[in-house]
Design a protein around this motif. Structure first.
Motif, PDB file in Angstrom:
ATOM      1  N   THR A 113       1.180   8.404  -3.935  1.00 12.95           N
ATOM      2  CA  THR A 113       0.202   7.638  -3.246  1.00 12.95           C
ATOM      3  C   THR A 113       0.956   7.884  -1.843  1.00 12.95           C
ATOM      4  O   THR A 113       0.275   6.729  -2.168  1.00 12.95           O
ATOM      5  CB  THR A 113      -0.084   6.668  -4.237  1.00 12.95           C
ATOM      6  OG1 THR A 113       1.335   5.606  -4.812  1.00 12.95           O
ATOM      7  CG2 THR A 113      -0.734   6.376  -5.751  1.00 12.95           C
ATOM      8  N   SER A 114       2.077   7.355  -1.858  1.00 13.33           N
ATOM      9  CA  SER A 114       2.316   7.105  -0.276  1.00 13.33           C
ATOM     10  C   SER A 114       3.486   8.360   0.091  1.00 13.33           C
ATOM     11  O   SER A 114       4.430   8.463  -0.113  1.00 13.33           O
ATOM     12  CB  SER A 114       2.757   5.468  -0.325  1.00 13.33           C
ATOM     13  OG  SER A 114       4.192   5.865  -0.965  1.00 13.33           O
ATOM     14  N   TRP A 118       4.087  -4.754  -6.297  1.00 13.90           N
ATOM     15  CA  TRP A 118       3.993  -3.302  -6.256  1.00 13.90           C
ATOM     16  C   TRP A 118       6.055  -3.337  -6.597  1.00 13.90           C
ATOM     17  O   TRP A 118       6.375  -2.462  -7.451  1.00 13.90           O
ATOM     18  CB  TRP A 118       4.023  -2.888  -5.176  1.00 13.90           C
ATOM     19  CG  TRP A 118       4.502  -1.255  -4.564  1.00 13.90           C
ATOM     20  CD1 TRP A 118       3.392   0.478  -5.331  1.00 13.90           C
ATOM     21  CD2 TRP A 118       6.026  -0.909  -4.356  1.00 13.90           C
ATOM     22  NE1 TRP A 118       4.143   1.480  -5.245  1.00 13.90           N
ATOM     23  CE2 TRP A 118       5.430   1.214  -4.722  1.00 13.90           C
ATOM     24  CE3 TRP A 118       6.908  -1.215  -4.129  1.00 13.90           C
ATOM     25  CZ2 TRP A 118       6.718   1.552  -4.720  1.00 13.90           C
ATOM     26  CZ3 TRP A 118       7.972  -0.120  -4.251  1.00 13.90           C
ATOM     27  CH2 TRP A 118       7.759   0.961  -4.338  1.00 13.90           C
ATOM     28  N   ARG A 172       8.925   3.014   0.211  1.00 13.15           N
ATOM     29  CA  ARG A 172       8.496   2.004   0.982  1.00 13.15           C
ATOM     30  C   ARG A 172       9.009   1.267   2.421  1.00 13.15           C
ATOM     31  O   ARG A 172       7.961   0.794   2.753  1.00 13.15           O
ATOM     32  CB  ARG A 172       7.946   1.318   0.087  1.00 13.15           C
ATOM     33  CG  ARG A 172       6.664   1.711  -1.412  1.00 13.15           C
ATOM     34  CD  ARG A 172       5.803   2.556   0.223  1.00 13.15           C
ATOM     35  NE  ARG A 172       4.867   1.344   0.115  1.00 13.15           N
ATOM     36  CZ  ARG A 172       3.716   0.379  -0.243  1.00 13.15           C
ATOM     37  NH1 ARG A 172       3.307   0.951  -2.349  1.00 13.15           N
ATOM     38  NH2 ARG A 172       3.024  -0.515  -0.174  1.00 13.15           N
ATOM     39  N   GLY A 186       1.748   2.523   5.892  1.00 21.05           N
ATOM     40  CA  GLY A 186       1.789   0.859   5.657  1.00 21.05           C
ATOM     41  C   GLY A 186       2.118   0.380   8.077  1.00 21.05           C
ATOM     42  O   GLY A 186       1.810  -0.327   8.366  1.00 21.05           O
ATOM     43  N   LEU A 228      -0.291   6.164   2.933  1.00 23.29           N
ATOM     44  CA  LEU A 228      -0.681   4.874   2.028  1.00 23.29           C
ATOM     45  C   LEU A 228      -1.898   5.020   1.418  1.00 23.29           C
ATOM     46  O   LEU A 228      -3.054   5.138   1.843  1.00 23.29           O
ATOM     47  CB  LEU A 228      -0.320   4.075   2.193  1.00 23.29           C
ATOM     48  CG  LEU A 228       0.034   2.820   1.305  1.00 23.29           C
ATOM     49  CD1 LEU A 228       0.951   3.218   0.429  1.00 23.29           C
ATOM     50  CD2 LEU A 228      -0.172   2.077   1.583  1.00 23.29           C
ATOM     51  N   TYR A 229      -1.810   5.519   0.871  1.00 26.36           N
ATOM     52  CA  TYR A 229      -3.175   5.643  -0.841  1.00 26.36           C
ATOM     53  C   TYR A 229      -3.240   4.858  -1.803  1.00 26.36           C
ATOM     54  O   TYR A 229      -2.516   4.885  -2.243  1.00 26.36           O
ATOM     55  CB  TYR A 229      -3.415   7.609  -0.715  1.00 26.36           C
ATOM     56  CG  TYR A 229      -4.626   7.766  -1.792  1.00 26.36           C
ATOM     57  CD1 TYR A 229      -5.949   7.779  -0.985  1.00 26.36           C
ATOM     58  CD2 TYR A 229      -4.402   8.177  -2.695  1.00 26.36           C
ATOM     59  CE1 TYR A 229      -6.780   8.808  -1.346  1.00 26.36           C
ATOM     60  CE2 TYR A 229      -6.157   8.495  -3.725  1.00 26.36           C
ATOM     61  CZ  TYR A 229      -6.730   9.137  -2.435  1.00 26.36           C
ATOM     62  OH  TYR A 229      -7.884   9.426  -2.803  1.00 26.36           O
ATOM     63  N   THR A 230      -5.103   4.145  -2.433  1.00 24.39           N
ATOM     64  CA  THR A 230      -5.117   4.015  -3.746  1.00 24.39           C
ATOM     65  C   THR A 230      -6.199   5.003  -4.256  1.00 24.39           C
ATOM     66  O   THR A 230      -7.050   4.667  -3.831  1.00 24.39           O
ATOM     67  CB  THR A 230      -5.647   2.430  -2.573  1.00 24.39           C
ATOM     68  OG1 THR A 230      -4.873   1.546  -2.064  1.00 24.39           O
ATOM     69  CG2 THR A 230      -5.783   1.769  -4.930  1.00 24.39           C
ATOM     70  N   PRO A 231      -5.070   5.093  -4.686  1.00 21.47           N
ATOM     71  CA  PRO A 231      -6.402   6.193  -6.348  1.00 21.47           C
ATOM     72  C   PRO A 231      -7.467   5.381  -6.589  1.00 21.47           C
ATOM     73  O   PRO A 231      -6.764   4.215  -7.926  1.00 21.47           O
ATOM     74  CB  PRO A 231      -5.416   6.703  -7.148  1.00 21.47           C
ATOM     75  CG  PRO A 231      -3.830   5.809  -7.590  1.00 21.47           C
ATOM     76  CD  PRO A 231      -4.073   4.937  -5.744  1.00 21.47           C
ATOM     77  N   LYS A 232      -8.875   5.098  -6.797  1.00 24.75           N
ATOM     78  CA  LYS A 232      -9.144   4.859  -6.963  1.00 24.75           C
ATOM     79  C   LYS A 232     -10.738   5.578  -7.554  1.00 24.75           C
ATOM     80  O   LYS A 232     -10.776   6.481  -7.445  1.00 24.75           O
ATOM     81  CB  LYS A 232     -10.159   3.710  -6.645  1.00 24.75           C
ATOM     82  CG  LYS A 232      -9.434   2.480  -6.515  1.00 24.75           C
ATOM     83  CD  LYS A 232     -10.108   1.437  -5.134  1.00 24.75           C
ATOM     84  CE  LYS A 232     -10.794   1.922  -4.002  1.00 24.75           C
ATOM     85  NZ  LYS A 232     -10.968   0.999  -2.365  1.00 24.75           N
ATOM     86  N   GLN A 289       2.471   6.136 -10.656  1.00 29.35           N
ATOM     87  CA  GLN A 289       2.745   6.128  -9.500  1.00 29.35           C
ATOM     88  C   GLN A 289       4.021   6.410  -8.727  1.00 29.35           C
ATOM     89  O   GLN A 289       4.584   5.549  -8.796  1.00 29.35           O
ATOM     90  CB  GLN A 289       1.755   4.699  -8.813  1.00 29.35           C
ATOM     91  CG  GLN A 289       0.143   5.333  -9.085  1.00 29.35           C
ATOM     92  CD  GLN A 289      -1.045   4.246  -8.744  1.00 29.35           C
ATOM     93  OE1 GLN A 289      -0.683   3.266  -7.995  1.00 29.35           O
ATOM     94  NE2 GLN A 289      -2.509   4.198  -9.000  1.00 29.35           N
TER      95      GLN A 289
END
Length: 468
Positions: A205-206, A265, A305, A341, A378-382, A403
């Motif tokens: 996710t990142s 996180w 990160r 970010g 940076l990704y938010t899986p939804k 993740q």
């Protein structure tokens, strides 16, 4: 342990197909090994025909499976394989991406020949075994199992196998523009990513981005005798070393700018199985050298990160250029990993301010940065696609996807994120901490390969039931 049923998994046909896929794993390993014997090294023009030959072979094999398959090739670009099976009306379309090109092996010392796949202790050793041929071949095996068992696929499928990923995918967007139909999909599965261990599947996710910084110190118009002038004129080599030392703290980490990380996180990241032994083994630390201290932050944060910096080349005098002289100039190229970010311009401004203040010895300092975006992501899986992926992985791995991030930079991911960011992007792969991607003795854990094949079998069925 979470069960597939608890997540709503109910796909008896997938179970039957998975049994066929499991029985065919030896054949899948042999097919993968056949591909790995071709030195498809994209950065070396001498191997351009190898890339083309492998693309043709893959396209032919996909056609033999029953997919419509072709080799695309644009001027001044290496080829791309595009294949599709579009015989499921009313069902979503899944796009699968992988790459067939390889990193070079020149200068590396391998235990076994890098282009002759060799199995040792449950791992397949060869350049590209996990990065990334094992990734997309696991999909070929899953597709084959569905087609052989049922005569069809539960969803429409497109497959893209690129030939330039290892040189930064410089023409992938040209292919997207020239052949938009090849990329039309409802959900995308991008292979070439990592799992935190052979027992835990990862959903990336990142990504850290990558920018290049060149630092140069000038002081003299010509080299001069160090005995005659040393002590009264600046030494550009020492000046450069002092400048570079400013950038890191006492733990040898980039001093600034640091990235903001959500506390939730950070707390969850302590559960990622990256401990000192994993780091020692995966990074090939020399005996007696320890990983850097964590300082209250989980290792995953430092690796995924937070930014990092590496000196990748310098003009400092080498043994073969030894002479008692003060040099005219000294230069270093730095690889800067931008944290997800972070804004590229903020990172550039912070580094420039540190490098240009109070030049050591009064030397003239110049700083330049690469112009292309770093590609930090940076990704938010939804949404239901990711719940479907969880069910598929529980059915094959026995647990949900964890993740994770990737400390390296993958330009094609940033490109897909920019062009298709409104679609679900499922980033997975067959790499694990012992893979040694891009290095000697790169390998694929064969247990991971088998579980990836089975996960793909279930994933197609799960995604076929999702309304996009």
């Amino acid at each position: 342990m979470t069960t597939p049923e608890a997540l709503g998994y109910a796909a008896p046909m997938s179970t039957t197909v998975a049994a066929r896929a499991r029985a065919a794993v030896p054949a899948a390993i042999e097919q993968l090994s056949t591909y790995l014997r071709t030195p498809a090294i994209s950065c070396d023009k001498a191997h351009a025909d190898d890339v083309r030959a492998l693309a043709a072979k893959v396209a032919a094999d996909l056609a033999a499976l029953g997919l419509e398959s072709t080799v695309r090739e644009l001027p001044d670009a290496l080829p791309l394989v595009a294949a599709s099976w579009m015989k499921a009306p009313g069902k979503p379309t899944i796009l699968i991406y992988g790459h067939l090109d390889l990193q070079p092996v020149k200068g590396e010392i391998w235990t076994s020949p890098p282009h002759e796949p060799t199995v040792r202790d449950g791992r397949l050793y060869a350049r590209g075994a996990a990065d990334d041929m094992g990734g997309w071949v696991s999909h070929m095996a899953a597709l084959a199992a569905w087609l052989e068992e049922t005569g069809g696929l539960p969803a429409n499928v497109r497959l893209i196998v690129e030939g330039e990923e290892e040189i930064g995918s410089p023409n992938l967007e040209r292919y997207m523009d020239a052949f938009p139909g090849d990329f039309a999909a409802d959900v995308m599965i991008l292979t070439d990513c990592e799992n935190p261990s052979p027992e835990i599947p990862g959903l990336t996710t990142s990504l850290r981005g990558l920018m290049e910084c060149t630092v140069r110190c000038d002081a003299l118009d010509a080299d001069v005798h160090s005995g005659l002038w040393g002590g009264m004129v600046p030494d550009v080599s020492f000046a450069l070393i002092k400048l570079l030392a400013r950038l890191t703290d006492e733990d040898a980490r980039l001093r600034a700018p640091r990235a903001e990380v959500p506390e939730a996180w950070r707390k969850a990241a302590w559960d990622v199985p990256i401990d000192a032994e994993v780091i020692r083994s995966g990074a090939h630390l020399t005996a007696g050298v320890d990983p850097l201290p964590t300082n209250g932050c989980p290792p995953a944060e430092h690796l995924w990160r937070q930014p990092a910096i590496t000196i990748v080349s310098t003009t400092l005098p080498t043994i073969d250029r030894k002479k008692n002289a003060l040099r005219t100039s000294a230069e270093a190229i730095l690889s800067v990993r931008v944290a997800p970010g972070q804004a590229d311009e903020d990172v550039k401004a912070a580094l420039r301010a540190e490098l240009e203040r109070d030049p050591p010895g009064g030397v003239r300092v110049s700083v330049r940065f690469s112009e292309q975006p770093s590609g930090a992501w940076l990704y938010t899986p939804k949404g239901p696609a990711f719940a479907a992926a969880d069910r598929a992985y529980v059915a094959s791995w026995g647990r949900s996807l964890l993740q994770v991030g990737v400390g390296g930079s993958i330009p094609f991911v940033a490109l897909f994120g920019r062009r298709f960011g409104d679609l679900p992007l499922i980033l997975n792969g067959v790499i694990d901490p012992q893979t040694t991607a891009h290095g000697p003795d790169e390998s694929l854990h064969l247990g991971v390969f088998e579980k990836a094949i089975l996960a793909n079998v279930h994933l197609y069925a799960e995604l076929a039931a999702v309304e996009f």
